[in-house]
Design a protein around this motif. Structure first.
Motif, PDB file in Angstrom:
ATOM      1  N   LEU A 111       0.824  -1.210   0.000  1.00 53.34           N
ATOM      2  CA  LEU A 111       0.000   0.000   0.000  1.00 53.34           C
ATOM      3  C   LEU A 111       0.857   1.259   0.000  1.00 53.34           C
ATOM      4  O   LEU A 111       0.518   2.252  -0.664  1.00 53.34           O
ATOM      5  N   ASP A 112       1.975   1.254   0.720  1.00 54.78           N
ATOM      6  CA  ASP A 112       2.860   2.420   0.712  1.00 54.78           C
ATOM      7  C   ASP A 112       3.344   2.730  -0.700  1.00 54.78           C
ATOM      8  O   ASP A 112       3.394   3.895  -1.123  1.00 54.78           O
ATOM      9  N   TYR A 113       3.713   1.685  -1.432  1.00 53.04           N
ATOM     10  CA  TYR A 113       4.175   1.885  -2.803  1.00 53.04           C
ATOM     11  C   TYR A 113       3.054   2.458  -3.672  1.00 53.04           C
ATOM     12  O   TYR A 113       3.265   3.408  -4.451  1.00 53.04           O
ATOM     13  N   LEU A 114       1.857   1.901  -3.540  1.00 49.12           N
ATOM     14  CA  LEU A 114       0.736   2.345  -4.368  1.00 49.12           C
ATOM     15  C   LEU A 114       0.289   3.762  -4.016  1.00 49.12           C
ATOM     16  O   LEU A 114       0.031   4.581  -4.903  1.00 49.12           O
ATOM     17  N   LEU A 115       0.213   4.057  -2.732  1.00 51.98           N
ATOM     18  CA  LEU A 115      -0.226   5.386  -2.320  1.00 51.98           C
ATOM     19  C   LEU A 115       0.782   6.458  -2.712  1.00 51.98           C
ATOM     20  O   LEU A 115       0.413   7.612  -2.952  1.00 51.98           O
ATOM     21  N   GLN A 178      -5.974   3.524   5.639  1.00 50.99           N
ATOM     22  CA  GLN A 178      -5.232   4.638   5.036  1.00 50.99           C
ATOM     23  C   GLN A 178      -6.111   5.477   4.112  1.00 50.99           C
ATOM     24  O   GLN A 178      -5.616   6.216   3.260  1.00 50.99           O
ATOM     25  N   ASP A 179      -7.446   5.340   4.297  1.00 54.32           N
ATOM     26  CA  ASP A 179      -8.429   6.162   3.573  1.00 54.32           C
ATOM     27  C   ASP A 179      -8.371   5.971   2.057  1.00 54.32           C
ATOM     28  O   ASP A 179      -8.643   6.906   1.290  1.00 54.32           O
ATOM     29  N   LEU A 180      -8.033   4.771   1.622  1.00 56.77           N
ATOM     30  CA  LEU A 180      -8.065   4.453   0.203  1.00 56.77           C
ATOM     31  C   LEU A 180      -9.370   3.714  -0.098  1.00 56.77           C
ATOM     32  O   LEU A 180      -9.580   2.607   0.413  1.00 56.77           O
TER      33      LEU A 180
END
Length: 285
Positions: A111-115, A178-180
């Motif tokens: 998720l860090d990479y995508l966000l 993470q509000d995604l």
């Protein structure tokens, strides 16, 4: 994450993800992402370091011969970038294997990479074995915990499932924290014909993606494979009276449960899909 290629600035990107394993009955979900990668000419831009998350005695590396040279392909999760899409936006495709360990760290790193690429929506695909007949349209359920997505669609429901989950459930939960905004699409694969591949279930998931994303996706290869698959299961049922009786029972149960208006909605959706394909000029399946 191991970044293999710089993505540069992306156009309002979304993510479509699937994982082999428990979440992927009949390989129905992973086959959709593979299909999208092919028709949208996606390129690998990142990969998860397999040393951190996989048990190689469970998911063994493969020895391959490429251009006359021996090499080892390690089990991992890859991120592919598709720019050639009908959406007018870029799509990051996540295709991998359910990790063996450290699921929360895995989901957080991914998720860090995508966000960091400013993704706007996460769509996860899954397949589950169910008591459904292969002769009827494959049911696909869509769920979300995002209020805006729920309010904007009559088809998306808040999930009431309680029980074991897979990596897709963990990834969606991490995205929520993470509000995604996230959607889960699950195809019901006939359990008596649940071995891979299951192209009819993949085709159902692909059709649902078309509805959700309001686009046309080339489905020619999957349509042909789904027809061949259904003929094969028909042949199997015709040679076993118990299987044939069971299929008839499932058909009767499903036909009784479905209201006439539900069938009308399905016909209307298929007609709308036909019109989109005709206007788009895409090949018909």
């Amino acid at each position: 994450m191991i970044e293999l290629q710089d993505t540069g600035e992306l156009r309002n990107p979304i993510v479509i993800a699937a994982f082999e394993g428990w979440n992927d009955a009949g390989e129905s979900a992973s086959s959709v992402v593979e299909h999208l990668a092919q028709v949208w000419e996606a390129e690998v831009v990142a990969a998860v370091d397999p040393e951190d998350y996989y048990d190689f005695q469970v998911n063994r590396p493969q020895v391959l011969s490429v251009d006359g040279r021996r090499m080892i392909r390690w089990p991992t999760t890859r991120v592919l970038l598709a720019r050639n899409t009908p959406l007018g936006r870029d799509v990051l495709l996540v295709l991998g294997i359910e990790p063996s360990v450290r699921w929360r760290t895995f989901a957080g790193d991914l998720l860090d990479y995508l966000l960091a690429r400013d993704v706007q929506l996460l769509v996860v695909l899954g397949g589950l074995l169910a008591d459904v007949p292969h002769t009827r349209p494959i049911p696909v359920s869509i769920s979300s915990e995002d209020d805006e997505l729920l309010e904007g669609s009559e088809e998306i429901e808040r999930s009431t499932y309680e029980g074991p989950t897979g990596i897709v459930g963990v990834l969606v939960d991490e995205g929520r924290q993470q509000d995604l905004p996230a959607l889960s699409c699950w195809a019901a694969v006939p359990h008596y014909a649940g071995g891979p591949p299951s192209p009819k279930a993949s085709l159902a998931l692909l059709g649902q993606l078309e509805e959700l994303l309001d686009c046309v996706i080339d489905d020619t290869a999957l349509t042909e494979a789904a027809r061949a698959w259904e003929r094969g299961v028909d042949d199997l049922a015709s040679t076993d009276e118990e299987v044939a009786d069971y299929v008839r029972q499932l058909e009767e149960a499903q036909d009784t449960a479905e209201l006439p208006e539900a069938s009308g909605d399905a016909i209307a959706k298929e007609f709308e899909r036909y019109l989109r394909r005709r206007d788009d000029g895409s090949p018909r399946g």
